[in-house]
Scaffold this motif. Structure first.
Motif, PDB file in Angstrom:
ATOM      1  N   LEU A 553       0.827  -1.089  -0.034  1.00 33.67           N
ATOM      2  CA  LEU A 553       0.072   0.063  -0.022  1.00 33.67           C
ATOM      3  C   LEU A 553       0.884   1.311   0.060  1.00 33.67           C
ATOM      4  CD1 LEU A 553      -2.443  -1.013   2.738  1.00 33.67           C
ATOM      5  CD2 LEU A 553      -3.025  -0.957   0.337  1.00 33.67           C
ATOM      6  N   PRO A 554       0.279   2.402  -0.576  1.00 34.32           N
ATOM      7  CA  PRO A 554       0.983   3.604  -0.227  1.00 34.32           C
ATOM      8  C   PRO A 554       1.625   3.927   1.062  1.00 34.32           C
ATOM      9  CG  PRO A 554      -0.929   3.743  -1.514  1.00 34.32           C
ATOM     10  CD  PRO A 554      -1.053   2.610  -1.116  1.00 34.32           C
ATOM     11  N   THR A 555       0.694   3.580   1.905  1.00 31.51           N
ATOM     12  CA  THR A 555       1.178   3.679   3.507  1.00 31.51           C
ATOM     13  C   THR A 555       2.336   2.771   3.953  1.00 31.51           C
ATOM     14  OG1 THR A 555      -0.416   2.501   4.174  1.00 31.51           O
ATOM     15  CG2 THR A 555      -0.883   4.877   4.014  1.00 31.51           C
ATOM     16  N   GLY A 556       2.803   1.820   3.194  1.00 33.55           N
ATOM     17  CA  GLY A 556       3.645   0.855   3.590  1.00 33.55           C
ATOM     18  C   GLY A 556       3.194  -0.677   3.259  1.00 33.55           C
ATOM     19  N   THR A 557       4.181  -1.757   3.383  1.00 28.01           N
ATOM     20  CA  THR A 557       3.560  -2.909   3.009  1.00 28.01           C
ATOM     21  C   THR A 557       3.180  -3.726   4.125  1.00 28.01           C
ATOM     22  OG1 THR A 557       5.265  -3.279   1.307  1.00 28.01           O
ATOM     23  CG2 THR A 557       4.568  -5.273   2.400  1.00 28.01           C
ATOM     24  N   ILE A 558       2.191  -4.458   4.326  1.00 32.21           N
ATOM     25  CA  ILE A 558       1.408  -5.225   5.356  1.00 32.21           C
ATOM     26  C   ILE A 558       1.592  -6.607   4.970  1.00 32.21           C
ATOM     27  CG2 ILE A 558      -0.601  -5.657   6.660  1.00 32.21           C
ATOM     28  CD1 ILE A 558      -1.871  -3.028   5.629  1.00 32.21           C
ATOM     29  N   GLU A 559       2.161  -7.372   6.015  1.00 32.70           N
ATOM     30  CA  GLU A 559       2.382  -8.708   5.965  1.00 32.70           C
ATOM     31  C   GLU A 559       1.569  -9.561   7.152  1.00 32.70           C
ATOM     32  OE1 GLU A 559       6.291 -10.304   5.323  1.00 32.70           O
ATOM     33  OE2 GLU A 559       6.772  -8.873   3.824  1.00 32.70           O
ATOM     34  N   LEU A 560       0.637 -10.482   6.863  1.00 31.26           N
ATOM     35  CA  LEU A 560      -0.212 -10.896   7.786  1.00 31.26           C
ATOM     36  C   LEU A 560      -0.114 -12.393   7.718  1.00 31.26           C
ATOM     37  CD1 LEU A 560      -3.318  -8.898   7.303  1.00 31.26           C
ATOM     38  CD2 LEU A 560      -1.443  -8.484   9.086  1.00 31.26           C
ATOM     39  N   SER A 561      -0.426 -13.416   8.609  1.00 32.83           N
ATOM     40  CA  SER A 561      -0.307 -14.763   8.516  1.00 32.83           C
ATOM     41  C   SER A 561      -1.277 -15.311   9.471  1.00 32.83           C
ATOM     42  CB  SER A 561       1.038 -15.298   9.031  1.00 32.83           C
ATOM     43  OG  SER A 561       1.394 -14.988  10.348  1.00 32.83           O
ATOM     44  N   SER A 562      -1.803 -16.404   8.975  1.00 33.00           N
ATOM     45  CA  SER A 562      -2.851 -17.056   9.827  1.00 33.00           C
ATOM     46  C   SER A 562      -2.506 -18.632   9.745  1.00 33.00           C
ATOM     47  CB  SER A 562      -4.216 -17.006   9.117  1.00 33.00           C
ATOM     48  OG  SER A 562      -5.312 -17.920   9.836  1.00 33.00           O
ATOM     49  N   ALA A 563      -2.575 -19.177  11.161  1.00 31.73           N
ATOM     50  CA  ALA A 563      -2.107 -20.615  11.194  1.00 31.73           C
ATOM     51  C   ALA A 563      -3.387 -21.582  10.868  1.00 31.73           C
ATOM     52  CB  ALA A 563      -2.016 -21.005  12.716  1.00 31.73           C
ATOM     53  N   LEU A 564      -3.069 -22.702  10.295  1.00 26.71           N
ATOM     54  CA  LEU A 564      -4.216 -23.547  10.113  1.00 26.71           C
ATOM     55  C   LEU A 564      -5.066 -23.813  11.185  1.00 26.71           C
ATOM     56  CD1 LEU A 564      -4.637 -25.083   7.255  1.00 26.71           C
ATOM     57  CD2 LEU A 564      -3.754 -27.176   8.543  1.00 26.71           C
ATOM     58  N   PRO A 565      -6.388 -23.838  10.761  1.00 29.16           N
ATOM     59  CA  PRO A 565      -7.204 -24.106  12.042  1.00 29.16           C
ATOM     60  C   PRO A 565      -7.079 -25.575  12.444  1.00 29.16           C
ATOM     61  CG  PRO A 565      -8.516 -23.660  10.096  1.00 29.16           C
ATOM     62  CD  PRO A 565      -7.137 -23.276   9.746  1.00 29.16           C
ATOM     63  N   GLY A 566      -7.719 -25.698  13.826  1.00 27.92           N
ATOM     64  CA  GLY A 566      -7.606 -26.899  14.393  1.00 27.92           C
ATOM     65  C   GLY A 566      -8.188 -28.260  13.537  1.00 27.92           C
ATOM     66  N   GLU A 567      -9.507 -27.967  13.060  1.00 25.81           N
ATOM     67  CA  GLU A 567     -10.251 -28.987  12.487  1.00 25.81           C
ATOM     68  C   GLU A 567      -9.686 -29.384  11.121  1.00 25.81           C
ATOM     69  OE1 GLU A 567     -11.837 -25.813   9.978  1.00 25.81           O
ATOM     70  OE2 GLU A 567     -11.202 -25.812  12.156  1.00 25.81           O
ATOM     71  N   LEU A 568      -8.711 -28.549  10.363  1.00 27.76           N
ATOM     72  CA  LEU A 568      -7.922 -29.029   9.344  1.00 27.76           C
ATOM     73  C   LEU A 568      -6.707 -29.561   9.599  1.00 27.76           C
ATOM     74  CD1 LEU A 568      -8.523 -25.661   6.661  1.00 27.76           C
ATOM     75  CD2 LEU A 568      -9.943 -27.954   7.299  1.00 27.76           C
ATOM     76  N   ALA A 569      -6.219 -29.133  10.660  1.00 23.80           N
ATOM     77  CA  ALA A 569      -4.965 -29.826  11.066  1.00 23.80           C
ATOM     78  C   ALA A 569      -5.217 -31.379  11.423  1.00 23.80           C
ATOM     79  CB  ALA A 569      -4.297 -29.101  12.357  1.00 23.80           C
ATOM     80  N   GLY A 570      -6.612 -31.369  12.367  1.00 22.57           N
ATOM     81  CA  GLY A 570      -6.953 -32.888  12.436  1.00 22.57           C
ATOM     82  C   GLY A 570      -7.307 -33.532  11.388  1.00 22.57           C
ATOM     83  N   VAL A 571      -7.962 -33.021  10.225  1.00 25.07           N
ATOM     84  CA  VAL A 571      -8.208 -34.094   9.183  1.00 25.07           C
ATOM     85  C   VAL A 571      -6.594 -34.457   8.463  1.00 25.07           C
ATOM     86  CG1 VAL A 571      -8.538 -33.717   6.683  1.00 25.07           C
ATOM     87  CG2 VAL A 571     -10.062 -32.755   8.420  1.00 25.07           C
TER      88      VAL A 571
END
Length: 584
Positions: A553-571
């Motif tokens: 973005l013009p205001t700067g770069t944003i980097e975000l992350s999200s862990a795999l939710p528990g039910e998908l890890a369980g699968v």
């Protein structure tokens, strides 16, 4: 006291029945507690949830009051050998109730000289004796089965009823559909305890195999209801209504829901014969709860004891709309229980402790009792917010309309719009544009800035690029998704995806176009694969998750992350990843 600490079995080396054979019983209980804890440890939201010590069974040998045994053409009556379909004869099985062992011995002797063969036997101990279901290949003459029934009842006075169930040769289930009574009554009275009411047991019907543990669990459920002064109670998946009848006899006002009409008819008959008041609802749990919620029916508590696949998404949402003070959940599968409790917590129902019961000693099965109370819906997880964009970590089962409404309730979020059309059930990072930011500009800022994780049906190439138009509105342009296969789980590919500025819906269509649709996707993946993954691995939504975003973005770069939710890890854990190298 629980004895014996260990026992030897002459069939143990080959028989696949007792997972913990030779392990001291106290250690088995520790192992089962760990199994429950590991299922819940995949979920950060369950970190504070305590797991009690497993309630052990006494006795833990000669306890099984129901058994499904397989047969072969040599007259063997037993269980499949480990990792095969060879039948292991088990005349000295240590866990069958003595009555079942004696009936199995009589059947074994008759089968060794019989002209016909059976696929299996279903044995059920009731008050007066043993109900036997002969599981026969479809097409077996009824006259042959009637003759065998007469011979078995003559050979064993403990046999009080025999029925035949016919099975298709290619069926995965041992028990056939329906049954024909050959001898005795269709149903028999069965008391789980000496002081409570009876229910009516039918040939082949489900029952807990350890009567003492079933009684112990029922006492615990009754105590939880009394502690909360919950008088008006709804029970889903009631079966023959053994629990509902017990609670009705104890003064509770019970409504029992069951989809299988014969079982419900038996419950009504048992209630009538014992002068108990029991309201019965013949419907699937999904239909019953949805209708009751629409009627604004009110219950102090709802009891659920679903099959291994757990509660469906529809039932979980309908339970929240019913708004009971408590949900009493008895589960035979810790993995789907953890999944369901995660969603119910987001809907406002939370628990403090899990109470496991060892209902099948020496197996790897464990049942859990959990009481959830309403404490308010979880807050929306906002991971970034500025004058241009709002980014949220979308929970697994957030409905699109409700998600948008909750974002617009945020400070300065009143006019927010999703950057992409909100996906029906993808989880993870989701972007919303504030009024001062054009959605098209944010999409452009996301080129090569999105990362998704998906489980695709079948084994893909190690890596690839999918570039093609998507529908008539994009006739002149091609969207592009690149992927890399990270691992293989149960014959299917865990992919890391870079869709550029493509939406989750476009990712779905790209993968479906190359013959590797996302598992759990009701629109693009075949019903058979989805059903298998739901029943075997607990996957009840699309396996698609936005794991990372990079926005320039013009205001700067944003980097975000999200862990795999528990039910998908369980699968993934349930599907057992293959470790052998795979070719390009």
């Amino acid at each position: 006291m629980m004895r014996p600490e260990t026992f030897d079995c002459p069939h143990g080396e080959r028989c696949g029945g007792c997972f913990f054979l030779g392990v001291p019983y106290a250690q088995q209980l520790v192992e089962k507690q760990g199994l429950v804890r590991r299922a819940f440890d995949r979920y950060s939201e369950h970190a504070a949830l305590a797991v009690d010590a497993v309630a052990g069974a006494s006795p833990n040998t000669a306890y099984r009051v129901r058994a499904k045994l397989v047969c072969d053409q040599t007259g063997a009556v037993g269980l499949f050998a480990r990792d095969s379909h060879d039948v292991v004869d088990v005349p000295e099985c240590r866990v069958l109730a003595p009555e079942l062992s004696r009936v199995a011995a009589a059947a074994r002797k008759l089968l060794s000289n019989a002209a016909m063969s059976l696929d299996g036997l279903d044995l059920r101990l009731v008050d007066r004796g043993v109900l036997v279901t002969l599981i026969a290949p479809r097409g077996t003459p009824i006259a042959d089965l009637s003759a065998f029934s007469a011979a078995l009842s003559e050979a064993s006075s403990e046999v009080i009823g025999v029925a035949a169930s016919f099975r298709d040769a290619r069926s995965a289930a041992l028990l056939g559909t329906g049954h024909t009574v050959l001898f005795g009554n269709d149903v028999e009275a069965h008391h789980l305890s000496s002081t409570g009411p009876y229910h009516l047991a039918a040939h082949g019907a489900f029952t807990q195999v350890h009567l003492g543990q079933a009684e112990r669990a029922h006492r615990a459920i009754e105590a939880e209801l009394r502690a909360r002064d919950a008088r008006r109670v709804l029970e889903l998946y009631a079966g023959s209504a053994a629990l509902s009848l017990r609670l009705a006899a104890a003064g509770f006002e019970l409504s029992a829901v069951e989809a299988y009409e014969p079982a419900l008819s038996q419950a009504k008959r048992a209630a009538r014969e014992q002068n108990l008041h029991l309201t019965t609802i013949s419907a699937r749990a999904e239909d019953a709860t949805t209708q009751l919620a629409a009627q604004q029916a009110r219950f102090d508590a709802v009891i659920v004891n679903p099959p291994r696949r757990g509660l469906s998404l529809e039932v979980r949402r309908a339970l929240a709309r019913l708004a009971p003070r408590a949900i009493v959940y008895m589960s035979c599968n810790p993995a789907t229980l953890a999944r369901d409790l995660s969603h119910l917590k987001a809907l406002g129902f939370a628990a403090n402790v899990i109470s496991p019961f060892d209902m099948i000693p020496h197996s790897d099965a464990v049942e859990c009792l959990v009481v959830l109370e309403y404490r308010g819906a979880s807050e929306l997880c906002v991971v970034h917010q500025d004058e241009l964009v709002i980014a949220v970590d979308r929970a697994s089962y957030d409905e699109p309309e409700q998600l948008l409404a909750r974002v617009r309730e945020l400070p300065n979020g009143r006019m927010a719009e999703p950057v992409f059309p909100l996906d029906r059930d993808a989880s993870g990072l989701t972007l919303f544009a504030r009024p001062s930011a054009a959605r098209s500009e944010l999409r452009a800022a996301l080129v090569s800035g999105q990362s998704f994780v998906a489980l695709a049906r079948g084994i893909t190439h190690k890596k690839g690029r999918i570039r093609r138009p998507l529908g008539p509105k994009r006739r002149g342009a091609s969207a592009c998704t690149t992927y890399q296969r990270k691992s293989v789980h149960g014959g299917h590919s865990l992919l890391e995806l870079d869709p550029g500025a493509a939406s989750p819906e476009e990712i779905r269509r790209h993968l479906a176009a190359i013959g590797h649709p996302i598992l759990g996707d009701a629109r693009s993946c075949d019903a058979g694969s989805n059903s298998f993954f739901e029943h075997r691995h607990g996957l009840d939504r699309s396996f698609l998750h936005c794991s990372a975003l990079r926005i320039a973005l013009p205001t700067g770069t944003i980097e975000l992350s999200s862990a795999l939710p528990g039910e998908l890890a369980g699968v993934l854990a349930s599907a057992s990843p293959e470790t052998a190298p795979l070719g390009e």
